[in-house]
Design an enzyme around this catalytic site. Structure first.
Site, PDB file in Angstrom:
ATOM      1  N   THR A 104       7.891  -4.987  -2.566  1.00 52.70           N
ATOM      2  CA  THR A 104       8.519  -4.088  -3.348  1.00 52.70           C
ATOM      3  C   THR A 104       8.752  -3.273  -3.115  1.00 52.70           C
ATOM      4  O   THR A 104       8.986  -2.990  -1.799  1.00 52.70           O
ATOM      5  CB  THR A 104       6.366  -2.761  -3.514  1.00 52.70           C
ATOM      6  OG1 THR A 104       5.625  -4.120  -4.152  1.00 52.70           O
ATOM      7  CG2 THR A 104       6.533  -2.123  -5.078  1.00 52.70           C
ATOM      8  N   LEU A 133       3.363   0.589   0.589  1.00 50.48           N
ATOM      9  CA  LEU A 133       4.239  -0.732  -0.432  1.00 50.48           C
ATOM     10  C   LEU A 133       4.094  -1.684   0.295  1.00 50.48           C
ATOM     11  O   LEU A 133       4.282  -1.995   1.247  1.00 50.48           O
ATOM     12  CB  LEU A 133       5.279  -0.232  -1.342  1.00 50.48           C
ATOM     13  CG  LEU A 133       6.173   1.099  -1.441  1.00 50.48           C
ATOM     14  CD1 LEU A 133       6.948   1.438  -1.792  1.00 50.48           C
ATOM     15  CD2 LEU A 133       4.852   1.355  -2.995  1.00 50.48           C
ATOM     16  N   ASP A 134       3.765  -2.899  -0.999  1.00 56.53           N
ATOM     17  CA  ASP A 134       3.988  -4.370  -0.557  1.00 56.53           C
ATOM     18  C   ASP A 134       4.952  -4.510   0.013  1.00 56.53           C
ATOM     19  O   ASP A 134       6.414  -4.016   0.110  1.00 56.53           O
ATOM     20  CB  ASP A 134       3.807  -5.442  -1.485  1.00 56.53           C
ATOM     21  CG  ASP A 134       1.877  -4.857  -1.718  1.00 56.53           C
ATOM     22  OD1 ASP A 134       1.224  -4.685  -1.238  1.00 56.53           O
ATOM     23  OD2 ASP A 134       2.002  -5.885  -2.879  1.00 56.53           O
ATOM     24  N   LYS A 135       5.431  -5.683   1.283  1.00 55.74           N
ATOM     25  CA  LYS A 135       6.514  -5.916   1.320  1.00 55.74           C
ATOM     26  C   LYS A 135       7.526  -6.309   0.839  1.00 55.74           C
ATOM     27  O   LYS A 135       8.756  -6.241   0.903  1.00 55.74           O
ATOM     28  CB  LYS A 135       6.508  -7.451   3.006  1.00 55.74           C
ATOM     29  CG  LYS A 135       7.861  -7.294   3.425  1.00 55.74           C
ATOM     30  CD  LYS A 135       6.932  -8.517   4.344  1.00 55.74           C
ATOM     31  CE  LYS A 135       8.796  -9.710   5.262  1.00 55.74           C
ATOM     32  NZ  LYS A 135       8.143 -10.632   5.465  1.00 55.74           N
ATOM     33  N   ARG A 182      -0.611  -6.185  -9.031  1.00 55.92           N
ATOM     34  CA  ARG A 182      -0.932  -7.737  -8.710  1.00 55.92           C
ATOM     35  C   ARG A 182      -1.859  -8.235  -9.686  1.00 55.92           C
ATOM     36  O   ARG A 182      -1.602  -8.974 -10.356  1.00 55.92           O
ATOM     37  CB  ARG A 182       0.224  -8.196  -7.601  1.00 55.92           C
ATOM     38  CG  ARG A 182       1.569  -7.705  -7.098  1.00 55.92           C
ATOM     39  CD  ARG A 182       1.444  -7.615  -5.678  1.00 55.92           C
ATOM     40  NE  ARG A 182       1.664  -8.776  -5.690  1.00 55.92           N
ATOM     41  CZ  ARG A 182       1.698  -8.895  -3.794  1.00 55.92           C
ATOM     42  NH1 ARG A 182       1.983  -8.263  -2.515  1.00 55.92           N
ATOM     43  NH2 ARG A 182       1.816 -10.509  -3.404  1.00 55.92           N
TER      44      ARG A 182
END
Length: 247
Positions: free
Chosen positions: A47, A43-45, A149
């Site tokens: 998120t 997961l992105d930082k 995104r």
């Protein structure tokens, strides 16, 4: 395997791209349970939400294979600019961020459903008298980096708080309204085959839209600050939505 809630602002593991960061999910989880863990997806930082790891190499391989075969159902909630379409199926290939300009784009597909809309009587842009936003359910069927995104940006409905793919002035306006600057993307559910039994299981972050009662409204405001979804419930779900987000 082990499932956990990743807070916003944490990296899954160390990376040279963010050398100053000190919070890593892999290290913290290893220290908490006292054994090695094996990441199988990211997961992105910015998120938050459900993250799965293997406790043994064989389980990690089985889980990674399920992600590679697109046998995992991923469901995200996103707060986006404007009134998103009721339904959209975005089939828009994406080139990796770090790929050379002549690299081929990779297939990428995301199903989007608008769950609720709102309109605030305040101008975030001097061209308009009000500000609109939508709560969107995003279901990516492929797993490209920043896929949700980038696909929402492609539709001109970027996620609020997205510093890379969003709108800076709008992000700052919303940060002032909400009292917090962050990426409003939440990994809500994962449906995947168990790495040993193969049985399909659903992992859920626990985030819930309240019923329209005064008791539920009070419960929202009184959500304990240590609850991982506290920001979503007290800052986002209390806005004047039109519609019925998931419960």
């Amino acid at each position: 395997m082990v499932a956990l809630y990743k807070p916003a602002g944490w990296l899954v593991h160390r990376t040279g791209l963010d050398a100053g960061e000190t919070r890593f999910v892999v290290q913290a989880l290893r220290d908490q349970i006292g054994q090695h863990v094996y990441p199988v997806h990211r997961l992105d930082k910015g998120t938050c939400g459900v993250l799965v790891m293997g406790l043994h190499p064989s389980a990690a391989r089985a889980l990674a294979d399920a992600f590679a075969r697109h046998a995992v159902r991923k469901r995200y909630l996103a707060l986006v600019r404007g009134w998103a379409p009721v339904q959209a199926d975005v089939d828009h290939p994406l080139r990796p961020d770090d790929a050379p300009p002549d690299a081929p784009a990779q297939p990428a597909r995301t199903r989007l459903s608008c769950l609720a809309r709102l309109e605030l009587p305040a101008a975030s842009d001097p061209r308009f008298a009000s500000t609109r936003a939508a709560l969107v359910l995003a279901e990516p069927t492929t797993g490209r980096r920043h896929q949700i995104r980038r696909h929402l940006k492609h539709l001109a409905h970027p996620i609020l708080g997205d510093a890379t793919h969003g709108k800076g002035p709008l992000n700052r306006w919303w940060a002032q309204q909400l009292g917090l600057h962050r990426l409003w993307l939440h990994a809500w559910q994962l449906g995947l085959p168990h790495p040993v039994s193969g049985r399909i299981i659903t992992l859920d972050s626990g985030l819930r839209w309240p019923h329209a009662t005064s008791a539920a409204a009070t419960a929202l405001v009184d959500t304990p600050a240590q609850m991982p979804w506290h920001d979503w419930q007290t800052r986002i779900f209390t806005l004047p939505w039109q519609g019925a987000p998931p419960g």
